[in-house]
Design a protein around this motif. Sequence first.
Motif, PDB file in Angstrom:
ATOM      1  N   ASP A  55       7.128  16.468  24.021  1.00  0.00           N
ATOM      2  CA  ASP A  55       5.926  15.673  23.747  1.00  0.00           C
ATOM      3  C   ASP A  55       6.182  14.204  24.026  1.00  0.00           C
ATOM      4  N   THR A  56       7.323  13.693  23.575  1.00  0.00           N
ATOM      5  CA  THR A  56       7.673  12.289  23.794  1.00  0.00           C
ATOM      6  C   THR A  56       7.763  11.967  25.282  1.00  0.00           C
ATOM      7  N   LEU A  57       8.315  12.903  26.054  1.00  0.00           N
ATOM      8  CA  LEU A  57       8.467  12.704  27.490  1.00  0.00           C
ATOM      9  C   LEU A  57       7.181  12.976  28.264  1.00  0.00           C
ATOM     10  N   GLY A  58       6.207  13.598  27.613  1.00  0.00           N
ATOM     11  CA  GLY A  58       4.974  13.958  28.303  1.00  0.00           C
ATOM     12  C   GLY A  58       5.170  15.064  29.315  1.00  0.00           C
ATOM     13  N   VAL A  59       6.071  15.999  28.995  1.00  0.00           N
ATOM     14  CA  VAL A  59       6.433  17.075  29.921  1.00  0.00           C
ATOM     15  C   VAL A  59       6.075  18.421  29.304  1.00  0.00           C
ATOM     16  N   ARG A  60       5.592  19.339  30.131  1.00  0.00           N
ATOM     17  CA  ARG A  60       5.326  20.700  29.696  1.00  0.00           C
ATOM     18  C   ARG A  60       6.298  21.637  30.409  1.00  0.00           C
ATOM     19  N   ALA A  61       6.534  22.801  29.817  1.00  0.00           N
ATOM     20  CA  ALA A  61       7.535  23.722  30.341  1.00  0.00           C
ATOM     21  C   ALA A  61       7.069  25.160  30.175  1.00  0.00           C
ATOM     22  N   THR A  62       7.857  26.072  30.736  1.00  0.00           N
ATOM     23  CA  THR A  62       7.646  27.511  30.554  1.00  0.00           C
ATOM     24  C   THR A  62       8.752  28.049  29.654  1.00  0.00           C
ATOM     25  N   PHE A  63       8.366  28.766  28.605  1.00  0.00           N
ATOM     26  CA  PHE A  63       9.319  29.322  27.655  1.00  0.00           C
ATOM     27  C   PHE A  63       9.354  30.841  27.803  1.00  0.00           C
ATOM     28  N   PHE A  64      10.512  31.366  28.188  1.00  0.00           N
ATOM     29  CA  PHE A  64      10.718  32.810  28.290  1.00  0.00           C
ATOM     30  C   PHE A  64      11.151  33.322  26.924  1.00  0.00           C
ATOM     31  N   LEU A  65      10.257  34.036  26.256  1.00  0.00           N
ATOM     32  CA  LEU A  65      10.435  34.419  24.867  1.00  0.00           C
ATOM     33  C   LEU A  65      11.026  35.818  24.733  1.00  0.00           C
ATOM     34  N   LEU A  66      11.881  35.977  23.747  1.00  0.00           N
ATOM     35  CA  LEU A  66      12.373  37.298  23.351  1.00  0.00           C
ATOM     36  C   LEU A  66      11.438  37.872  22.300  1.00  0.00           C
ATOM     37  N   GLY A  67      11.027  39.114  22.475  1.00  0.00           N
ATOM     38  CA  GLY A  67      10.093  39.712  21.531  1.00  0.00           C
ATOM     39  C   GLY A  67      10.618  39.719  20.112  1.00  0.00           C
ATOM     40  N   ALA A  68      11.910  40.021  19.937  1.00  0.00           N
ATOM     41  CA  ALA A  68      12.491  40.070  18.597  1.00  0.00           C
ATOM     42  C   ALA A  68      12.481  38.705  17.933  1.00  0.00           C
ATOM     43  N   MET A  69      12.707  37.647  18.689  1.00  0.00           N
ATOM     44  CA  MET A  69      12.675  36.288  18.141  1.00  0.00           C
ATOM     45  C   MET A  69      11.242  35.876  17.817  1.00  0.00           C
ATOM     46  N   LEU A  70      10.317  36.216  18.692  1.00  0.00           N
ATOM     47  CA  LEU A  70       8.920  35.859  18.462  1.00  0.00           C
ATOM     48  C   LEU A  70       8.365  36.575  17.240  1.00  0.00           C
ATOM     49  N   LEU A 129       3.776  26.634  20.654  1.00  0.00           N
ATOM     50  CA  LEU A 129       4.076  26.412  22.070  1.00  0.00           C
ATOM     51  C   LEU A 129       2.800  26.303  22.895  1.00  0.00           C
ATOM     52  N   VAL A 130       1.918  27.256  22.687  1.00  0.00           N
ATOM     53  CA  VAL A 130       0.670  27.286  23.456  1.00  0.00           C
ATOM     54  C   VAL A 130      -0.227  26.123  23.062  1.00  0.00           C
ATOM     55  N   ALA A 131      -0.303  25.822  21.769  1.00  0.00           N
ATOM     56  CA  ALA A 131      -1.154  24.729  21.297  1.00  0.00           C
ATOM     57  C   ALA A 131      -0.716  23.389  21.889  1.00  0.00           C
ATOM     58  N   ARG A 132       0.571  23.251  22.154  1.00  0.00           N
ATOM     59  CA  ARG A 132       1.082  21.990  22.723  1.00  0.00           C
ATOM     60  C   ARG A 132       1.002  21.963  24.243  1.00  0.00           C
ATOM     61  N   GLY A 133       0.452  23.004  24.843  1.00  0.00           N
ATOM     62  CA  GLY A 133       0.224  22.996  26.286  1.00  0.00           C
ATOM     63  C   GLY A 133       1.311  23.623  27.119  1.00  0.00           C
ATOM     64  N   HIS A 134       2.264  24.294  26.476  1.00  0.00           N
ATOM     65  CA  HIS A 134       3.338  24.935  27.231  1.00  0.00           C
ATOM     66  C   HIS A 134       2.931  26.348  27.655  1.00  0.00           C
ATOM     67  N   GLU A 135       3.691  26.889  28.588  1.00  0.00           N
ATOM     68  CA  GLU A 135       3.421  28.221  29.121  1.00  0.00           C
ATOM     69  C   GLU A 135       4.418  29.209  28.519  1.00  0.00           C
ATOM     70  N   VAL A 136       3.927  30.375  28.116  1.00  0.00           N
ATOM     71  CA  VAL A 136       4.806  31.407  27.569  1.00  0.00           C
ATOM     72  C   VAL A 136       5.023  32.499  28.612  1.00  0.00           C
ATOM     73  N   ALA A 137       6.226  33.059  28.590  1.00  0.00           N
ATOM     74  CA  ALA A 137       6.612  34.115  29.518  1.00  0.00           C
ATOM     75  C   ALA A 137       7.501  35.105  28.767  1.00  0.00           C
ATOM     76  N   VAL A 138       7.927  36.167  29.447  1.00  0.00           N
ATOM     77  CA  VAL A 138       8.631  37.278  28.806  1.00  0.00           C
ATOM     78  C   VAL A 138      10.096  37.313  29.235  1.00  0.00           C
ATOM     79  N   HIS A 139      10.980  37.421  28.229  1.00  0.00           N
ATOM     80  CA  HIS A 139      12.416  37.527  28.490  1.00  0.00           C
ATOM     81  C   HIS A 139      12.969  38.880  28.039  1.00  0.00           C
ATOM     82  N   GLY A 140      12.072  39.779  27.622  1.00  0.00           N
ATOM     83  CA  GLY A 140      12.477  41.081  27.109  1.00  0.00           C
ATOM     84  C   GLY A 140      12.321  41.139  25.606  1.00  0.00           C
ATOM     85  N   TRP A 141      12.675  42.285  25.034  1.00  0.00           N
ATOM     86  CA  TRP A 141      12.620  42.404  23.575  1.00  0.00           C
ATOM     87  C   TRP A 141      13.940  41.972  22.958  1.00  0.00           C
TER      88      TRP A 141
END
Length: 244
Positions: free
Chosen positions: A66-81, A91-103
């Motif tokens: 947020d401080t840098l004004g940068v957005r990213a893609t986060f590859f999420l683990l199902g178990a962690m999520l 993550l989504v509310a702050r404008g970032h992109e979510v992706a899948v890293h497996g369970w």
Amino acid sequence: MRAGLLLGAAAGVELLHLAPAAVRLPPVKRHAARRTAGYGDPHHIALTFDDGPDPRGTPPILDALDTLGVRATFFLLGAMLERSPDLGRDLVARGHEVAVHGWHHRRQYYPAPARDLRELRRATEAVTTLTGARPLWYRPPYGVLAAGPALAAHRLGLRTVLWTAWGRDWEPGATGHSVHATARPHLTGGATLLLHDSDCTSTPDSWHATLTALPLIAAHCHAHNLTLGPLRDHGVPRDRRRPG
């Protein structure tokens, strides 16, 4: 003799299962599998994070972005999520992109197509339901792309993307400067950078090094007139196939 033939057949099946993993080899990445490797817009660098969301590492990294004004893609683990769904929504509310890293974060060395599809579908559905955003991308744990997960990702409408640069932020002794120094030679236009917002599979507190490296990486991109952002802005073609 029959036992030998069976062993040979089993070895052949395993070889076919692991054949797609060759995309990790640098020459294959650069020439034969540029899309899967993550090469994109020559004026852009894709910033990606693996292994979260993590209640310790993810929030400070989100604040830094947020401080840098940068957005990213986060590859999420199902178990962690599943343990921290609020972070997925944040993550989504702050404008970032979510992706899948497996369970789970494990290597998939042996053929198990039914399991691969089941687990990847479970992870994809968790990301969609718990974050409110449908993922477009898949990255296999450890970057080992086996045939089963690759086919499962395609069936679920996910585009597989690895990386072309990393900071080795998971290693013991990593610092912000070491992460930046390791990544810097490969931070050229079109690169996809792999970092981690979680230490769930690496050295404890390793995300501190990632956090410290982020301003250095952003400054490098600015100095070279490169935009730093998520995969959705990187020009990597998406697999538009809908889940079956």
